[in-house]
Enzyme design. Sequence first.
Site, PDB file in Angstrom:
ATOM      1  N   CYS A 111      97.332  49.033 134.567  1.00  0.00           N
ATOM      2  CA  CYS A 111      97.720  48.279 133.653  1.00  0.00           C
ATOM      3  C   CYS A 111      97.968  48.939 132.164  1.00  0.00           C
ATOM      4  O   CYS A 111      97.043  49.374 131.688  1.00  0.00           O
ATOM      5  CB  CYS A 111      97.002  47.022 133.396  1.00  0.00           C
ATOM      6  N   GLY A 116      90.764  40.790 133.680  1.00  0.00           N
ATOM      7  CA  GLY A 116      91.305  42.054 133.902  1.00  0.00           C
ATOM      8  C   GLY A 116      92.721  42.246 132.988  1.00  0.00           C
ATOM      9  O   GLY A 116      92.871  41.677 132.039  1.00  0.00           O
ATOM     10  N   CYS A 117      93.886  42.843 133.488  1.00  0.00           N
ATOM     11  CA  CYS A 117      94.921  43.147 132.622  1.00  0.00           C
ATOM     12  C   CYS A 117      95.502  41.928 132.078  1.00  0.00           C
ATOM     13  O   CYS A 117      95.744  41.032 132.866  1.00  0.00           O
ATOM     14  CB  CYS A 117      96.063  43.931 133.786  1.00  0.00           C
ATOM     15  N   PHE A 118      95.855  41.877 130.829  1.00  0.00           N
ATOM     16  CA  PHE A 118      96.217  40.811 130.327  1.00  0.00           C
ATOM     17  C   PHE A 118      97.671  40.413 130.328  1.00  0.00           C
ATOM     18  O   PHE A 118      98.042  39.064 130.273  1.00  0.00           O
ATOM     19  CB  PHE A 118      96.155  41.020 128.726  1.00  0.00           C
ATOM     20  N   TRP A 119      98.787  41.360 131.071  1.00  0.00           N
ATOM     21  CA  TRP A 119      99.830  40.966 131.279  1.00  0.00           C
ATOM     22  C   TRP A 119      99.739  39.675 132.418  1.00  0.00           C
ATOM     23  O   TRP A 119     100.830  38.988 132.082  1.00  0.00           O
ATOM     24  CB  TRP A 119     100.489  42.165 132.185  1.00  0.00           C
TER      25      TRP A 119
END
Length: 227
Positions: free
Chosen positions: A15, A54-57
Amino acid sequence: MSAVSGLGLLALVACGPQQPAQAQTKTPAAQAASTAGFAPKDLTGLAQATFAGGCFWAQEEAFEEIKGVKQVVSGYAGGTVPHPSYEQVAGQQTGHTETVNIYYDPKVISYQELANIFFTASHDPTQLNRQGPDTGPEYRSAAFYRTPEEKKIIDETIAKVNASKEYGGKIVTQVVPFTQFWPAEDYHQGYFRLNPDNPYIATVSAHKVEHVRQRFPQDLKPALPSL
């Protein structure tokens, strides 16, 4: 493995390594459907919730689709360095974890329901210092509480989920007081919707968002621009 193929694999399973220039190439349709944005100028009637999963997307998109949510901002929290950059956080130089700050209307969606979504659908809270292919403390699970009531909700939700044995292991989410949230760079905001063809979005993030949709259909906004 060649250097070229190695870089391709990194782009697929991590990410955030994409450069801002890549995120700036958008079609008009993608721009129209964007959920990118920063804190609302008018906070009247709004509350805030801050979670790291985890990945903020994927986290940003998942909570953007929840009714009562005004805006979700991707950023960093839990560290010691002010105004951190993505590169600093990814280099584990700041102590921050990728985080989303959720601005919501508590008359429409409760903090309890946001916590339910976070602990049972938007990520796996039993993974320590990682989420799927993303490894390191910058991807750790954390819930940042602002009030004793929020901490009580978080603690009780964790206990309930652990007792349900929904996961194969115990929840390892950090439960810590909120201190400061730093918005991420412009190109990270709304990244999920602006980059649907990104391999990481298609193979990792999309599954997390779809999981929230399937687990909490009653909480989804009736309409959201689609790409």
